[in-house]
Scaffold this active site. Sequence first.
Site, PDB file in Angstrom:
ATOM      1  N   HIS A  61       1.391   4.845  -2.408  1.00 13.24           N
ATOM      2  CA  HIS A  61       1.006   5.725  -3.519  1.00 13.24           C
ATOM      3  C   HIS A  61       2.265   6.408  -4.025  1.00 13.24           C
ATOM      4  O   HIS A  61       2.895   7.167  -3.279  1.00 13.24           O
ATOM      5  CB  HIS A  61      -0.011   6.762  -3.057  1.00 13.24           C
ATOM      6  N   HIS A  89       0.865  -1.184   0.000  1.00 13.96           N
ATOM      7  CA  HIS A  89       0.000   0.000   0.000  1.00 13.96           C
ATOM      8  C   HIS A  89       0.895   1.225   0.000  1.00 13.96           C
ATOM      9  O   HIS A  89       1.270   1.748   1.054  1.00 13.96           O
ATOM     10  CB  HIS A  89      -0.908  -0.031   1.241  1.00 13.96           C
ATOM     11  N   HIS A 125      -9.603   1.206  -1.047  1.00 14.30           N
ATOM     12  CA  HIS A 125      -9.533   1.847   0.268  1.00 14.30           C
ATOM     13  C   HIS A 125     -10.922   1.769   0.900  1.00 14.30           C
ATOM     14  O   HIS A 125     -11.917   2.164   0.283  1.00 14.30           O
ATOM     15  CB  HIS A 125      -9.143   3.316   0.126  1.00 14.30           C
ATOM     16  N   GLU A 129     -11.078   3.457   6.486  1.00 14.33           N
ATOM     17  CA  GLU A 129     -10.036   4.342   7.035  1.00 14.33           C
ATOM     18  C   GLU A 129     -10.765   5.459   7.773  1.00 14.33           C
ATOM     19  O   GLU A 129     -10.836   5.468   8.997  1.00 14.33           O
ATOM     20  CB  GLU A 129      -9.150   4.904   5.928  1.00 14.33           C
ATOM     21  N   ASP A 179       1.942   3.933   2.882  1.00 15.29           N
ATOM     22  CA  ASP A 179       0.906   4.772   2.280  1.00 15.29           C
ATOM     23  C   ASP A 179       1.513   5.916   1.462  1.00 15.29           C
ATOM     24  O   ASP A 179       1.740   5.766   0.268  1.00 15.29           O
ATOM     25  CB  ASP A 179      -0.025   5.301   3.370  1.00 15.29           C
ATOM     26  N   ASP A 180       1.736   7.077   2.088  1.00 19.27           N
ATOM     27  CA  ASP A 180       2.338   8.246   1.429  1.00 19.27           C
ATOM     28  C   ASP A 180       3.510   8.692   2.304  1.00 19.27           C
ATOM     29  O   ASP A 180       3.389   9.633   3.104  1.00 19.27           O
ATOM     30  CB  ASP A 180       1.307   9.376   1.293  1.00 19.27           C
TER      31      ASP A 180
END
Length: 332
Positions: A18, A16, A196, A199, A277-278
Amino acid sequence: MAISSLISTLPKAELHLHIEGSLEPALMWQLAKKHQVTLPYNSVAEIEAAYQFDDLQSFLDLYYAGADVLRDEDDFYQLMWSYLSKCREQNVVHAEIMFDPQTHTLRGVGFDTFMPGFSKAIDQARSEWGMSTLLIMSFLRHLPEADAFVTLKEAEPYYSNITAIGLDSSELGHPPQKFERVFAQVKELGFKIVAHAGEEGPADYIWQAIKLLNVDRVDHGVKCQQDSELMQYLIKHQLPLTVCPLSNLKLKVIDDMKHHNILQLLEEGMLVTVNSDDPTYFGGYLNENYDQLHAALGMNTDQLKQLLANSFTASFLPEPKKQYWIEQINAA
């Protein structure tokens, strides 16, 4: 061996991530100067200071503004190469990387620009150190489903480069059912499916992702504890959750890492995985996420090895490859 050493030396998979969320402030600044893009910041330090968020939407506003510096093929090569190089540092041997075509096509930057850039970096990492990488094309859920159909069609020349298709961006108010028809077509085309859910959105969004989108994995999913029936389903079917601890903290899904539920979910038998994630926006790449689980939750060696093994089990790698890496972890 100390657990911090195991975290840094054992092989890992990241499921996961991005790619646009791995844009480092220094590269953002460099590309802005290259393309004469005016940023609302006067230095790299100011960009770094801006990485404070109240919620998912305030993060996304900055995220999309940052992506505007990505203009030509070499920009996308540099973006991907920077992340894959970080994987090499952290012993991430396999990554399944999300990219958001609509973030770029809406700016007039097409598949024929970003896909060759991504592919060049991926091929180089594979040839130089054996890194394996799969791409996940994600639809932006705040846009209409009709736009997702257009993106799916635009991607057609690059289907062989794409393993899975996902759903990301603003969750609240954009339930998975909004995209039921396009994911039916995705399924017919033979792609793996991720989304997603759970969350910021409720447990019901996870059910929708399962029942309406036919997901192979749930991205995030930490709100599953709201529904005991859902918990039992996830355990029984070993449907993976790609959990992102530092992201959850930064976006106020939790108010303290000590309150994160990932180890509870692990102990209850769920197929949970750790991801970043980011990473540049949320304060850490994959190893830093594992480090935080040890520091805040007291993650032990057995839990670490189970989470590492889960990341390969939940991946879209061929079964022999999964087993090879799991055996490496178990032998440590």
